[in-house]
Design an enzyme around this catalytic site. Sequence first.
Site, mmCIF file in Angstrom:
data_model
loop_
_atom_site.group_PDB
_atom_site.id
_atom_site.type_symbol
_atom_site.label_atom_id
_atom_site.label_comp_id
_atom_site.label_asym_id
_atom_site.label_seq_id
_atom_site.Cartn_x
_atom_site.Cartn_y
_atom_site.Cartn_z
ATOM 1 N N ASN A 171 68.193 35.320 23.592
ATOM 2 C CA ASN A 171 68.925 34.066 23.808
ATOM 3 C C ASN A 171 68.759 33.111 22.636
ATOM 4 O O ASN A 171 69.728 32.463 22.201
ATOM 5 C CB ASN A 171 68.443 33.397 25.092
ATOM 6 C CG ASN A 171 69.045 34.010 26.339
ATOM 7 O OD1 ASN A 171 70.137 34.564 26.302
ATOM 8 N ND2 ASN A 171 68.339 33.921 27.451
ATOM 9 N N HIS A 192 73.194 32.355 24.430
ATOM 10 C CA HIS A 192 73.155 32.748 25.840
ATOM 11 C C HIS A 192 74.310 33.668 26.219
ATOM 12 O O HIS A 192 74.172 34.481 27.141
ATOM 13 C CB HIS A 192 73.164 31.491 26.726
ATOM 14 C CG HIS A 192 71.864 30.750 26.691
ATOM 15 N ND1 HIS A 192 70.779 31.119 27.448
ATOM 16 C CD2 HIS A 192 71.467 29.665 25.968
ATOM 17 C CE1 HIS A 192 69.765 30.291 27.215
ATOM 18 N NE2 HIS A 192 70.155 29.402 26.308
ATOM 19 N N ASP A 210 61.596 44.168 33.910
ATOM 20 C CA ASP A 210 61.745 42.930 33.160
ATOM 21 C C ASP A 210 62.224 43.278 31.752
ATOM 22 O O ASP A 210 61.664 44.175 31.105
ATOM 23 C CB ASP A 210 60.411 42.179 33.095
ATOM 24 C CG ASP A 210 60.560 40.809 32.457
ATOM 25 O OD1 ASP A 210 60.874 39.853 33.180
ATOM 26 O OD2 ASP A 210 60.342 40.706 31.221
ATOM 27 N N ASP A 212 73.734 36.985 28.218
ATOM 28 C CA ASP A 212 74.456 37.352 29.447
ATOM 29 C C ASP A 212 75.085 38.740 29.322
ATOM 30 O O ASP A 212 75.102 39.519 30.277
ATOM 31 C CB ASP A 212 75.546 36.323 29.750
ATOM 32 C CG ASP A 212 74.970 35.006 30.262
ATOM 33 O OD1 ASP A 212 73.773 34.961 30.590
ATOM 34 O OD2 ASP A 212 75.740 34.024 30.336
ATOM 35 N N GLU A 228 65.854 37.543 33.850
ATOM 36 C CA GLU A 228 65.926 38.888 33.283
ATOM 37 C C GLU A 228 65.152 39.906 34.125
ATOM 38 O O GLU A 228 64.802 40.984 33.650
ATOM 39 C CB GLU A 228 65.399 38.895 31.844
ATOM 40 C CG GLU A 228 63.915 38.590 31.704
ATOM 41 C CD GLU A 228 63.588 37.108 31.583
ATOM 42 O OE1 GLU A 228 62.535 36.773 31.007
ATOM 43 O OE2 GLU A 228 64.392 36.280 32.061
#
Length: 245
Positions: free
Chosen positions: A131, A136, A123, A140, A166
Amino acid sequence: MVRIFGKTLAVAALSVVASLLISFAFVPMLGGKVAGAGLVMTIACPIAVSIPASLLHFWQAERLRLANSALARTRDDLAEAYTRLQHQARRDALTGLLNRAAFLADLDARSRAGVHGGLLFLDVDHFKSVNDRFGHATGDAALNVIGTVLASLSRENDLAGRLGGEEFAVFLHEASPERMLAHSQTIREAVEAIDLDTPAGTRIALGVSIGAFHCAPRFDPAEALAASDRNLYRAKSAGRNTVVA
């Protein structure tokens, strides 16, 4: 078309030769003579018959050949498109890793095949803040580069997938507990070393918490994932950017 005419003329010439041979072989035996109008008919008749018949035959054959070639190309294109769609259906569009369904299916297949190995549940630490602070698109980009790291560190028979958001998972094929732990640390250090900057030039610090679980042959995939998830929770509780097995 030139090839069709060439073949047609060749057939006409052979037909004339055959007609002349037959005429000169049998007409004298019957008391006749191949000359004058008879000779003309011996030559003209095979030409008159063979040329249109050959043209039609070779033209239809050429059309059939072209149709078969087009059909073969279409078949190859469809096969390639099907293979490409199959590949895309198994891949996460952002990272290129296996998607959740494909990873779980392959993990189940390894279990049924009696394979053992190391299962890693990863994770990305503090991803929500990435973010929130940088947008975002930057988030990404971070997921994409982490996916690249996981793929580059995987061996041929290993599995690497994005389970969602994630969260990532890796199965180390036939890995010993020692290799599992060493690989987990390698991943953690590689992610920590990622050089990712925002458009403004600010470096984004990335880290991953990893829960590792060694799977015996004929392991239960659901139980293995649950165990690695529990270890991941322990890694988060221990301060993140760490490995717990």
